[in-house]
Enzyme design. Structure first.
Site, PDB file in Angstrom:
ATOM      1  N   ASP A  11       0.834  -1.205   0.000  1.00  0.00           N
ATOM      2  CA  ASP A  11       0.000   0.000   0.000  1.00  0.00           C
ATOM      3  C   ASP A  11       0.868   1.253   0.000  1.00  0.00           C
ATOM      4  OD1 ASP A  11       0.887   0.250   2.619  1.00  0.00           O
ATOM      5  OD2 ASP A  11      -1.042  -0.205   3.535  1.00  0.00           O
TER       6      ASP A  11
ATOM      7  N   GLU B  20       3.705   1.237   2.212  1.00  0.00           N
ATOM      8  CA  GLU B  20       4.699   0.207   1.894  1.00  0.00           C
ATOM      9  C   GLU B  20       4.478  -1.053   2.716  1.00  0.00           C
ATOM     10  OE1 GLU B  20       8.381   3.014   2.120  1.00  0.00           O
ATOM     11  OE2 GLU B  20       7.712   2.665   0.083  1.00  0.00           O
TER      12      GLU B  20
ATOM     13  N   GLU C  36       7.906  14.041   9.413  1.00  0.00           N
ATOM     14  CA  GLU C  36       6.911  13.096   8.887  1.00  0.00           C
ATOM     15  C   GLU C  36       5.786  12.913   9.893  1.00  0.00           C
ATOM     16  OE1 GLU C  36       7.642   8.811   7.105  1.00  0.00           O
ATOM     17  OE2 GLU C  36       7.759   8.743   9.267  1.00  0.00           O
TER      18      GLU C  36
END
Ligand code: BGC
Length: 391
Positions: free
Chosen positions: A170, A173, A344
């Protein structure tokens, strides 16, 4: 006004674009020293929104060059296997495995394959790239780039037609043996955009077939689900749930399902399945204002992702819930360090705190800065500014 963060984000992206046109995912996190088509497509879009068209164009050219130079190997081996002629590679694609090898999720900055063990077949990025390319051409009117890209586009459409319903990793990953609703959303959305531009009936009907598949196998309990499941048949399928347990991971939501509404428009904003999906994401995945990827996430313990929080804000801009959109923007802005870097993810309220340290021991602290976080901040900020001007 937070123009400092806008300017810093644009500079950061510009300064971290390789001479080849590739955008590195993160300049200070060695594991992310590659260019992902997924990250790149949204980064290029953000740059386009701020008039940085040359940067976006350089990325799209890099994609063309990378896909076509890496398809040469596939073409050669196909010719050996089939004795086929070199022209019109699409017609000679035979093996799903060959396609999986060619449509890599990430490439080195100079456009070479990365053959490490880490899962690399994640076709959502190719849908994102098709969408981003069409957006760029729409915005700039650069038909020269469109002409340059046509062959690569045809090749990728042909590849997708062979593999779209097969399992893949996905967008995070993970789960390489599943079919992912948000991956299909990206492919359907990208194919529809490029099909319209190219007047390509085949791409359009492929997009239609993928959408139908999503609505049949990717809906659980009246909203989208993380994995598609062949045992489901739209809303008719009775949800198999035990009274005390929540939905299984595949039935639950993933924040990437927001992509069905924005930017891909696979579901209308007012579609009850979209409303239900967004509501489940907001209620189930937002913690203290930031959005997690999915409820069972354990990557760095499962923190809140800046880019997904910005995405939820982008969605709320489209539904006209401006207060909620602004709250998402403020949350992201508050996560900026003094040097204006956006990471992130943030590591408060982790899904599983025990799993934070092992990742740090392996790869160091979470990626910071992440160019995709900056891009999504820019996109949300632009959308909010545009709406404010309209009022
Ligand atoms: C994420 C991907 C992303 C990559 C580079 C991974 O950890 O799961 O979605 O493309 O990092 O940013």
């Amino acid at each position: 006004m937070h123009d400092t963060l806008v300017d810093a984000s644009i500079s950061l992206i510009r300064n971290n674009q390789h001479a080849s046109g590739a955008y590195i995912a993160s300049p200070s996190f060695p594991t992310y020293a590659y260019c992902w088509l997924r990250d790149g497509a949204y980064i290029a879009h953000a740059m386009d929104l701020y008039g940085e068209h040359e940067s976006a164009k350089a990325f799209f050219r890099w994609v063309n060059a990378t896909i076509s130079s890496n398809r040469v190997g596939a073409e050669r081996s196909l010719r050996i296997v089939e004795g086929a002629e070199p022209e019109g590679l699409g017609r000679h694609i035979q093996s799903v495995e060959q396609v999986r090898q060619s449509l890599r999720a990430r490439w080195t900055l100079d456009g070479r394959r990365d053959d490490s063990e880490w899962p690399n077949y994640q076709p959502d990025g190719y849908g994102a790239w098709l969408w981003g390319l069409d957006e760029h051409i729409e915005r700039t009117g650069d038909l020269g780039l469109w002409e340059e890209s046509r062959e690569t586009v045809e090749y990728v459409v042909e590849c997708i037609s062979k593999v779209w319903s097969a399992p893949s990793s996905d967008c995070w990953e993970e789960y390489p043996d599943r079919v992912h609703t948000s991956t299909l959303i990206c492919m359907a959305g990208g194919l529809e955009r490029i099909g319209r531009r190219a007047h390509d009936g085949r791409a359009l009907s492929l997009a239609g077939a993928i959408k139908e598949y999503i609505l049949c196998h990717g809906v659980f309990d009246g909203r989208l689900a993380k994995f598609c499941n062949h045992e489901r048949h739209g809303d008719q399928w009775p949800p198999k749930r035990c009274a005390h347990a929540g939905p299984s991971i595949g039935d639950s939501v993933d924040a990437s399902l927001l992509w069905a509404a924005v930017p891909y428009g696979v579901l209308d904003l007012a579609d009850p399945r979209m409303v239900g999906t967004a509501m489940a994401i907001d209620r189930g995945l937002a913690r203290g204002g930031g959005v997690r990827r999915y409820a069972a996430d354990t990557y760095y313990g499962g923190g809140q992702w800046l880019l997904l929080t910005a995405w939820l804000g982008w969605y709320y801009c489209r539904t006209g819930e401006m207060g909620k959109a602004l709250a998402c923007l403020r949350w992201v802005e508050n996560e900026a360090a003094e040097d204006c870097c956006l990471p992130e993810q943030v590591s408060r309220d982790l899904v599983d705190p025990v799993l934070y340290q092992p990742w740090v021991a392996c790869w160091g602290p979470p990626a910071n800065p992440l160019l995709w976080s900056h891009a999504m901040y820019l996109i949300l900020r632009r959308e909010l500014d545009d709406r404010a001007r309209e009022v």
